[in-house]
Design an enzyme around this catalytic site. Structure first.
Site, PDB file in Angstrom:
ATOM      1  N   ASN A  84     -30.231  -7.473  15.670  1.00  0.00           N
ATOM      2  CA  ASN A  84     -29.822  -8.588  14.817  1.00  0.00           C
ATOM      3  C   ASN A  84     -30.144  -9.881  15.563  1.00  0.00           C
ATOM      4  O   ASN A  84     -29.465 -10.231  16.516  1.00  0.00           O
ATOM      5  CB  ASN A  84     -28.313  -8.469  14.537  1.00  0.00           C
ATOM      6  CG  ASN A  84     -27.774  -9.650  13.758  1.00  0.00           C
ATOM      7  OD1 ASN A  84     -28.530 -10.492  13.272  1.00  0.00           O
ATOM      8  ND2 ASN A  84     -26.451  -9.723  13.635  1.00  0.00           N
ATOM      9  N   TRP A  85     -31.175 -10.548  15.108  1.00  0.00           N
ATOM     10  CA  TRP A  85     -31.626 -11.751  15.829  1.00  0.00           C
ATOM     11  C   TRP A  85     -30.791 -12.978  15.496  1.00  0.00           C
ATOM     12  O   TRP A  85     -30.966 -14.028  16.093  1.00  0.00           O
ATOM     13  CB  TRP A  85     -33.113 -12.015  15.539  1.00  0.00           C
ATOM     14  CG  TRP A  85     -34.037 -10.948  16.050  1.00  0.00           C
ATOM     15  CD1 TRP A  85     -33.681  -9.802  16.719  1.00  0.00           C
ATOM     16  CD2 TRP A  85     -35.480 -10.920  15.960  1.00  0.00           C
ATOM     17  NE1 TRP A  85     -34.802  -9.064  17.043  1.00  0.00           N
ATOM     18  CE2 TRP A  85     -35.926  -9.732  16.588  1.00  0.00           C
ATOM     19  CE3 TRP A  85     -36.421 -11.776  15.409  1.00  0.00           C
ATOM     20  CZ2 TRP A  85     -37.275  -9.380  16.675  1.00  0.00           C
ATOM     21  CZ3 TRP A  85     -37.776 -11.432  15.492  1.00  0.00           C
ATOM     22  CH2 TRP A  85     -38.186 -10.253  16.128  1.00  0.00           C
ATOM     23  N   LYS A  86     -29.933 -12.855  14.500  1.00  0.00           N
ATOM     24  CA  LYS A  86     -29.065 -13.978  14.094  1.00  0.00           C
ATOM     25  C   LYS A  86     -29.922 -15.229  13.858  1.00  0.00           C
ATOM     26  O   LYS A  86     -31.040 -15.125  13.375  1.00  0.00           O
ATOM     27  CB  LYS A  86     -27.962 -14.194  15.130  1.00  0.00           C
ATOM     28  CG  LYS A  86     -27.212 -12.877  15.427  1.00  0.00           C
ATOM     29  CD  LYS A  86     -25.960 -13.037  16.216  1.00  0.00           C
ATOM     30  CE  LYS A  86     -25.308 -11.669  16.398  1.00  0.00           C
ATOM     31  NZ  LYS A  86     -24.035 -11.726  17.096  1.00  0.00           N
ATOM     32  N   HIS A 118     -21.583  -8.938   7.986  1.00  0.00           N
ATOM     33  CA  HIS A 118     -21.448  -9.177   9.429  1.00  0.00           C
ATOM     34  C   HIS A 118     -20.224 -10.056   9.682  1.00  0.00           C
ATOM     35  O   HIS A 118     -19.916 -10.944   8.887  1.00  0.00           O
ATOM     36  CB  HIS A 118     -22.715  -9.855   9.963  1.00  0.00           C
ATOM     37  CG  HIS A 118     -22.727  -9.923  11.457  1.00  0.00           C
ATOM     38  ND1 HIS A 118     -22.075 -10.908  12.145  1.00  0.00           N
ATOM     39  CD2 HIS A 118     -23.270  -9.098  12.381  1.00  0.00           C
ATOM     40  CE1 HIS A 118     -22.231 -10.683  13.454  1.00  0.00           C
ATOM     41  NE2 HIS A 118     -22.958  -9.587  13.614  1.00  0.00           N
ATOM     42  N   GLU A 126     -19.734 -12.512  11.528  1.00  0.00           N
ATOM     43  CA  GLU A 126     -19.979 -13.957  11.561  1.00  0.00           C
ATOM     44  C   GLU A 126     -20.009 -14.522  10.141  1.00  0.00           C
ATOM     45  O   GLU A 126     -19.584 -15.655   9.902  1.00  0.00           O
ATOM     46  CB  GLU A 126     -21.276 -14.256  12.334  1.00  0.00           C
ATOM     47  CG  GLU A 126     -21.044 -14.089  13.836  1.00  0.00           C
ATOM     48  CD  GLU A 126     -22.262 -13.674  14.635  1.00  0.00           C
ATOM     49  OE1 GLU A 126     -23.389 -13.797  14.129  1.00  0.00           O
ATOM     50  OE2 GLU A 126     -22.077 -13.213  15.782  1.00  0.00           O
ATOM     51  N   GLU A 167     -18.308  -2.985  14.346  1.00  0.00           N
ATOM     52  CA  GLU A 167     -18.504  -4.058  15.317  1.00  0.00           C
ATOM     53  C   GLU A 167     -17.185  -4.780  15.558  1.00  0.00           C
ATOM     54  O   GLU A 167     -16.827  -5.703  14.803  1.00  0.00           O
ATOM     55  CB  GLU A 167     -19.523  -5.065  14.786  1.00  0.00           C
ATOM     56  CG  GLU A 167     -20.892  -4.488  14.529  1.00  0.00           C
ATOM     57  CD  GLU A 167     -21.967  -5.566  14.633  1.00  0.00           C
ATOM     58  OE1 GLU A 167     -22.869  -5.394  15.457  1.00  0.00           O
ATOM     59  OE2 GLU A 167     -21.880  -6.569  13.916  1.00  0.00           O
ATOM     60  N   GLY A 211     -20.935 -10.654  21.369  1.00  0.00           N
ATOM     61  CA  GLY A 211     -21.387 -11.817  22.129  1.00  0.00           C
ATOM     62  C   GLY A 211     -20.477 -12.182  23.291  1.00  0.00           C
ATOM     63  O   GLY A 211     -20.610 -13.256  23.875  1.00  0.00           O
ATOM     64  N   SER A 271     -21.917  -6.361  22.141  1.00  0.00           N
ATOM     65  CA  SER A 271     -22.321  -6.371  23.556  1.00  0.00           C
ATOM     66  C   SER A 271     -22.976  -5.062  24.001  1.00  0.00           C
ATOM     67  O   SER A 271     -22.735  -4.598  25.124  1.00  0.00           O
ATOM     68  CB  SER A 271     -21.136  -6.735  24.456  1.00  0.00           C
ATOM     69  OG  SER A 271     -20.694  -8.053  24.164  1.00  0.00           O
ATOM     70  N   GLY A 313     -27.166  -7.531  19.199  1.00  0.00           N
ATOM     71  CA  GLY A 313     -27.445  -8.953  19.049  1.00  0.00           C
ATOM     72  C   GLY A 313     -28.229  -9.478  20.239  1.00  0.00           C
ATOM     73  O   GLY A 313     -29.450  -9.337  20.322  1.00  0.00           O
ATOM     74  N   GLY A 314     -27.527 -10.051  21.196  1.00  0.00           N
ATOM     75  CA  GLY A 314     -28.154 -10.733  22.333  1.00  0.00           C
ATOM     76  C   GLY A 314     -29.265  -9.938  23.010  1.00  0.00           C
ATOM     77  O   GLY A 314     -30.355 -10.467  23.264  1.00  0.00           O
TER      78      GLY A 314
HETATM   79  P1  PGA Z   1     -24.059  -8.816  20.478  1.00  0.00           P
HETATM   80  O1  PGA Z   1     -24.031  -8.958  18.873  1.00  0.00           O
HETATM   81  O2  PGA Z   1     -24.860  -7.594  20.811  1.00  0.00           O
HETATM   82  O3  PGA Z   1     -24.699 -10.091  20.963  1.00  0.00           O
HETATM   83  O4  PGA Z   1     -22.637  -8.680  20.916  1.00  0.00           O
HETATM   84  C1  PGA Z   1     -23.915  -7.817  18.052  1.00  0.00           C
HETATM   85  C2  PGA Z   1     -23.892  -8.205  16.597  1.00  0.00           C
HETATM   86  O5  PGA Z   1     -23.298  -9.247  16.252  1.00  0.00           O
HETATM   87  O6  PGA Z   1     -24.473  -7.502  15.746  1.00  0.00           O
END
Ligand code: PGA
Length: 251
Positions: free
Chosen positions: A10-12, A96, A98, A167, A173, A213, A234-235
């Site tokens: 997930n590149w956000k 998600h 967010e 999640e 994050g 994470s 994500g990251g």
């Molecule tokens: P993260 O994000 O790996 O940076 O914790 C995961 C996500 O939000 O899908």
């Protein structure tokens, strides 16, 4: 029942079109061909079509990060399933945390988006997860059950074509991953709930990803758990070498 693991990045809101294409090319080269697992990446909307081109022939799927429930209309800022399909998407992330935290997404809107994704021929990756306050208040099981019930309602019989992602919000994050045992406990509960609504066979075939994470140094232990069928990253998905190592986990 064997479930093909899915490793999704997930590149956000990271990557202009040119940056996204460069990352997609680097990823395709770093990952090469991997048997026995599926891979997908979710760039921002503006980069979808260009990334589809960069990934052509790589076997890596393309996901959007959201989808609207209507096919068209006066919905400023939204994008339909048909638009995403035409841009080359195979998958779409819905719900998600967010989106839930910052953009007013609710269980009801997640259910509608999920239904539209399925009707439009996209594989939804539906996210659920509790906040830190909810976990500390002992509400994890109830919160997840409520969110999964909305996912089941939105998907109907289409749940067999969905992917779920657990999640925990406190792990996203933050560098604070759920332990494999903490994640497994929730994943197993989700699978039991799906079995109760959709039947054992559907539940046994459903992929439930872990997200929060995920890194090269914790993926192996997570994937060793019985009910963890992949990861939403994500990251670490923004770095080709790190994501390639996650894809090549040793479970
Ligand atoms: P993260 O994000 O790996 O940076 O914790 C995961 C996500 O939000 O899908």
């Amino acid at each position: 029942m064997s479930r093909t693991p899915l490793l999704a990045g997930n590149w956000k809101m990271h990557g202009t079109r040119s940056e996204a294409v460069a990352l997609a090319r680097a990823l395709a080269a770093a990952i090469g061909s991997v048997a026995g697992r599926e891979v997908a990446v979710a760039p921002p909307f503006t980069a979808l079509e260009a990334v589809a081109g960069a990934l052509a022939g790589s076997g890596i799927g393309l996901a959007a990060q959201n989808v609207h429930w209507e096919p068209k209309g006066a919905f400023t800022g939204e994008v339909s399933a048909a638009m995403l399909r035409e841009a080359g998407c195979t998958h779409v992330i819905v719900g998600h945390s967010e989106r839930r935290q910052y953009f007013g997404e609710t269980d009801a809107t997640v259910a509608k988006r999920l239904g539209a994704a399925l009707a439009g021929g996209l594989i939804p990756i539906a996210c659920v997860g509790e906040t830190l306050a909810e976990r500390e208040a002992g509400e994890t099981a109830a919160v997840i059950a409520r969110q999964v019930a909305a996912v089941l309602a939105g998907a109907g019989a289409g749940i067999a074509r969905c992917v779920l992602a657990y999640e925990p919000v406190w792990a996203i994050g933050t560098g604070r991953t759920a332990t494999p045992a903490q994640a497994e406990e929730v994943h197993a509960a989700i699978r039991r709930q799906v079995a109760g609504t959709a039947g054992e066979a559907v539940a046994a075939g459903l992929r439930i990803l872990y997200g929060g994470s995920v890194k090269p140094d914790n993926i192996d232990a997570l994937m060793a758990e019985a009910d963890i069928d992949g990861a939403l990253v994500g990251g670490a998905s923004l770095e080709a070498a790190a994501f390639a190592r996650i894809v090549r986990y040793r479970g």
